[in-house]
Design a protein around this motif. Structure first.
Motif, PDB file in Angstrom:
ATOM      1  N   LEU A 160      -9.930  12.803  17.528  1.00  0.00           N
ATOM      2  CA  LEU A 160     -11.008  11.810  17.802  1.00  0.00           C
ATOM      3  C   LEU A 160     -10.946  10.711  16.787  1.00  0.00           C
ATOM      4  CD1 LEU A 160     -13.789  11.982  19.692  1.00  0.00           C
ATOM      5  CD2 LEU A 160     -14.809  13.041  17.372  1.00  0.00           C
ATOM      6  N   VAL A 161     -10.645  10.802  15.549  1.00  0.00           N
ATOM      7  CA  VAL A 161     -10.296   9.649  14.688  1.00  0.00           C
ATOM      8  C   VAL A 161      -9.236   8.789  15.035  1.00  0.00           C
ATOM      9  CG1 VAL A 161      -9.485   9.314  12.124  1.00  0.00           C
ATOM     10  CG2 VAL A 161     -11.153  11.197  12.575  1.00  0.00           C
ATOM     11  N   GLU A 162      -7.970   9.597  15.518  1.00  0.00           N
ATOM     12  CA  GLU A 162      -7.017   8.660  16.082  1.00  0.00           C
ATOM     13  C   GLU A 162      -7.579   7.842  17.285  1.00  0.00           C
ATOM     14  OE1 GLU A 162      -3.740  11.334  16.780  1.00  0.00           O
ATOM     15  OE2 GLU A 162      -3.365  11.623  14.465  1.00  0.00           O
ATOM     16  N   ARG A 190     -12.788   3.195   4.094  1.00  0.00           N
ATOM     17  CA  ARG A 190     -12.886   1.791   4.625  1.00  0.00           C
ATOM     18  C   ARG A 190     -11.626   1.599   5.508  1.00  0.00           C
ATOM     19  NH1 ARG A 190     -13.368   1.230  -0.838  1.00  0.00           N
ATOM     20  NH2 ARG A 190     -11.031   0.686  -1.175  1.00  0.00           N
ATOM     21  N   GLU A 191     -10.828   2.646   5.800  1.00  0.00           N
ATOM     22  CA  GLU A 191      -9.647   2.610   6.636  1.00  0.00           C
ATOM     23  C   GLU A 191      -9.600   3.550   7.583  1.00  0.00           C
ATOM     24  OE1 GLU A 191      -6.138   2.655   4.042  1.00  0.00           O
ATOM     25  OE2 GLU A 191      -7.525   1.796   2.525  1.00  0.00           O
ATOM     26  N   ALA A 192      -9.340   3.236   8.828  1.00  0.00           N
ATOM     27  CA  ALA A 192      -9.452   4.676   9.853  1.00  0.00           C
ATOM     28  C   ALA A 192      -8.288   5.582   9.439  1.00  0.00           C
ATOM     29  CB  ALA A 192      -9.464   4.054  11.291  1.00  0.00           C
ATOM     30  N   ALA A 193      -6.885   4.989   9.006  1.00  0.00           N
ATOM     31  CA  ALA A 193      -5.841   5.807   9.003  1.00  0.00           C
ATOM     32  C   ALA A 193      -6.170   6.640   7.957  1.00  0.00           C
ATOM     33  CB  ALA A 193      -4.739   4.840   8.601  1.00  0.00           C
ATOM     34  N   LEU A 194      -6.782   6.126   6.602  1.00  0.00           N
ATOM     35  CA  LEU A 194      -7.158   7.163   5.631  1.00  0.00           C
ATOM     36  C   LEU A 194      -8.348   8.256   5.899  1.00  0.00           C
ATOM     37  CD1 LEU A 194      -6.616   7.721   2.648  1.00  0.00           C
ATOM     38  CD2 LEU A 194      -8.271   6.097   1.870  1.00  0.00           C
ATOM     39  N   LEU A 195      -8.942   7.820   6.775  1.00  0.00           N
ATOM     40  CA  LEU A 195      -9.974   8.866   7.245  1.00  0.00           C
ATOM     41  C   LEU A 195      -9.146   9.979   7.934  1.00  0.00           C
ATOM     42  CD1 LEU A 195     -13.238   8.859   7.716  1.00  0.00           C
ATOM     43  CD2 LEU A 195     -12.726   8.534   9.976  1.00  0.00           C
ATOM     44  N   SER A 196      -8.340   9.706   8.717  1.00  0.00           N
ATOM     45  CA  SER A 196      -7.362  10.501   9.407  1.00  0.00           C
ATOM     46  C   SER A 196      -6.396  11.499   8.483  1.00  0.00           C
ATOM     47  CB  SER A 196      -6.406   9.918  10.421  1.00  0.00           C
ATOM     48  OG  SER A 196      -5.721  10.746  11.081  1.00  0.00           O
ATOM     49  N   GLU A 220      -9.356   4.914  15.892  1.00  0.00           N
ATOM     50  CA  GLU A 220      -8.387   4.162  14.942  1.00  0.00           C
ATOM     51  C   GLU A 220      -7.799   3.266  16.128  1.00  0.00           C
ATOM     52  OE1 GLU A 220      -4.596   3.896  11.975  1.00  0.00           O
ATOM     53  OE2 GLU A 220      -5.408   5.725  12.893  1.00  0.00           O
ATOM     54  N   ARG A 221      -7.462   3.786  17.231  1.00  0.00           N
ATOM     55  CA  ARG A 221      -6.840   2.832  18.361  1.00  0.00           C
ATOM     56  C   ARG A 221      -7.642   1.779  18.927  1.00  0.00           C
ATOM     57  NH1 ARG A 221      -4.885   7.971  20.389  1.00  0.00           N
ATOM     58  NH2 ARG A 221      -6.011   7.669  22.335  1.00  0.00           N
ATOM     59  N   MET A 222      -9.120   2.476  19.057  1.00  0.00           N
ATOM     60  CA  MET A 222     -10.052   1.492  19.743  1.00  0.00           C
ATOM     61  C   MET A 222     -10.418   0.362  18.855  1.00  0.00           C
ATOM     62  SD  MET A 222     -10.091   2.544  22.791  1.00  0.00           S
ATOM     63  CE  MET A 222     -10.901   1.136  23.236  1.00  0.00           C
ATOM     64  N   THR A 223     -10.648   0.688  17.431  1.00  0.00           N
ATOM     65  CA  THR A 223     -10.621  -0.261  16.480  1.00  0.00           C
ATOM     66  C   THR A 223      -9.599  -1.353  16.405  1.00  0.00           C
ATOM     67  OG1 THR A 223     -11.597   1.354  14.942  1.00  0.00           O
ATOM     68  CG2 THR A 223     -11.168  -0.824  13.925  1.00  0.00           C
ATOM     69  N   VAL A 241     -17.450  10.845  14.917  1.00  0.00           N
ATOM     70  CA  VAL A 241     -16.640   9.509  13.922  1.00  0.00           C
ATOM     71  C   VAL A 241     -17.660   8.388  14.226  1.00  0.00           C
ATOM     72  CG1 VAL A 241     -14.631   8.260  13.674  1.00  0.00           C
ATOM     73  CG2 VAL A 241     -14.514  10.689  14.401  1.00  0.00           C
ATOM     74  N   SER A 242     -17.903   7.884  12.883  1.00  0.00           N
ATOM     75  CA  SER A 242     -18.819   6.739  12.991  1.00  0.00           C
ATOM     76  C   SER A 242     -18.040   5.596  12.483  1.00  0.00           C
ATOM     77  CB  SER A 242     -19.932   6.919  11.827  1.00  0.00           C
ATOM     78  OG  SER A 242     -20.886   5.678  11.689  1.00  0.00           O
ATOM     79  N   VAL A 243     -17.773   4.597  13.453  1.00  0.00           N
ATOM     80  CA  VAL A 243     -16.915   3.539  13.534  1.00  0.00           C
ATOM     81  C   VAL A 243     -17.399   2.016  13.288  1.00  0.00           C
ATOM     82  CG1 VAL A 243     -14.737   2.516  14.638  1.00  0.00           C
ATOM     83  CG2 VAL A 243     -15.465   4.952  14.892  1.00  0.00           C
TER      84      VAL A 243
END
Length: 395
Positions: free
Chosen positions: A385-387, A178-184, A390-393, A359-361
């Motif tokens: 790519l995940v980072e 549920r969190e981009a940071a954890l995906l990374s 995360e920045r775009m989110t 990466v599905s965002v």
């Protein structure tokens, strides 16, 4: 097995514990939880692959899949084993043996498959992370349908030992959060550092043909996100005008190879167990049985050309595209569910053919029903790519 704190929903979970398998208490992610798609080996458990007749014949495995061992060593507890579509050969999330997991973001809608149980467990807040697999969109689509983060990793970048195959030319490890940071964070655990590549972006791409294949709100959001991403990176936004016929030819090659490989792996078992699979899924396998050798060889040639083209195109670029062609259909609308499958595969096949990370965002567009946007990069650029996502989110 300890009793779980979560209610046992058999459409989501095959096995559930509290935890089912504890992680290393000294690990850096101790306290986090993970669900494991029922294609990965978990020591002491059977691998069921979403098929009741298959499960009945299996014995507990002795050793966990490589990625499962890595997560346990990092301290993450395995909460349980989650449902998948039968042999993972679907993107709907429905299972004739066990039912349809609920959609945590859009009740009454399908959850997306084949990593359906894993996506639902994350979307409903029952776990922090869930392992899935992505061959033709089986992480990206359910992430989109349930408004969570998901990643399809570069083909063969992440250890696939102990993972039940569908079509090895395209099968990849993936996961949801549920969190981009954890995906990374999970990516840094599972993706070997020596094989990571930096994301060198000189342009952002969109593909008009994919835009026209998606619902209008999704297409509009994709264009807006691509424009903002280009502005954020200080690079131009460009269009890649691939011919519709060429793209459809690539998709046909993808489907031909997928079905052929799936039949080579499971065909003998399927013939020995008539009626064990839902008719629609069995038909996808038998399509691989019926394909002529020259047809498969021709498809491999087309797929090789597609792979080279897409990898060259993204060697210095990021592609922004819809994660799925539509918002999630209603669970009771069988015709619509069947109808959107081809459109979704049209969106997802490029990363599959190219062996690319995607990466599905969530959260980049607004609407009454969920949909995600995908960022696709060059092979090995998964962590960067995940980072970027995360920045775009955040932006």
């Amino acid at each position: 097995m300890p009793e779980s704190q979560h209610p046992f929903d058999r459409s989501i979970w095959r096995v559930l514990g509290d935890p089912l398998v504890p992680g290393d208490p000294a690990g850096p992610l101790h306290g986090r939880t993970v669900a494991v798609k029922d294609l990965y080996a978990v020591a002491g458990q059977r691998v069921g692959a979403g098929v009741a007749a298959w499960l009945a014949e299996q014995q507990p495995v002795q050793r966990s899949a490589g990625v499962v061992e890595t997560l346990l060593a990092a301290g993450i507890d395995i909460t349980g084993i989650t449902r998948t579509d039968q042999f993972a050969f679907s993107m709907a999330g429905r299972n004739a043996d066990y039912g349809t997991p609920p959609n945590g973001a859009a009740p009454g809608r399908i959850p997306g498959g084949s990593s359906s149980g894993s996506a639902s467990a994350v979307a409903l807040g029952q776990v922090d992370v869930a392992l899935g697999t992505d061959t033709g969109g089986s992480v990206r689509v359910p992430a989109s349908y349930q408004a969570i983060f998901g990643i399809r990793t570069t083909h063969d970048l992440v250890d696939r030992s102990g993972l039940l195959d569908l079509a090895p030319s395209f099968d990849t490890v993936g996961w949801f959060t549920r969190e981009a940071a954890l995906l990374s964070t999970v990516g840094r655990l599972l993706i070997p550092e020596p094989r990571r590549r930096s994301l060198a972006v000189n342009r952002v791409l969109i593909i008009p043909e994919l835009q026209t294949s998606a619902e209008q709100d999704i297409a509009d959001t994709t264009t807006r996100v691509a424009d903002r991403t280009a502005e954020h990176l200080g690079v131009p936004l460009e269009e890649w005008d691939i011919d519709a016929g060429r793209l459809d030819g690539w998709l046909d090659a993808f489907r031909t190879i997928q079905a052929y490989e799936a039949w080579q792996i499971r065909g003998e078992w399927i013939m020995a167990h008539p009626g064990a699979l839902e008719s629609e899924i069995e038909a996808r396998f038998t399509a691989g049985r019926d394909g002529a050798a020259e047809q498969v060889e021709r498809a491999r040639g087309v797929a090789g050309e597609a792979r080279a083209t897409v990898q060259d195109l993204l060697s210095d670029a990021v592609l922004v595209q819809p994660a799925a062609a539509s918002v999630p259909p209603r669970a009771d609308d069988a015709d619509r569910i069947t109808g959107v499958r081809a459109g979704n595969l049209r969106q997802t096949c490029l990363a599959g053919l190219g062996g690319l990370p995607s990466v599905s965002v969530p959260g980049l567009g607004t609407g009454p029903l969920p949909y995600n946007i995908c960022f696709v990069g060059a092979p090995g650029t998964d962590v960067d790519l995940v980072e970027l996502a995360e920045r775009m989110t955040s932006a």
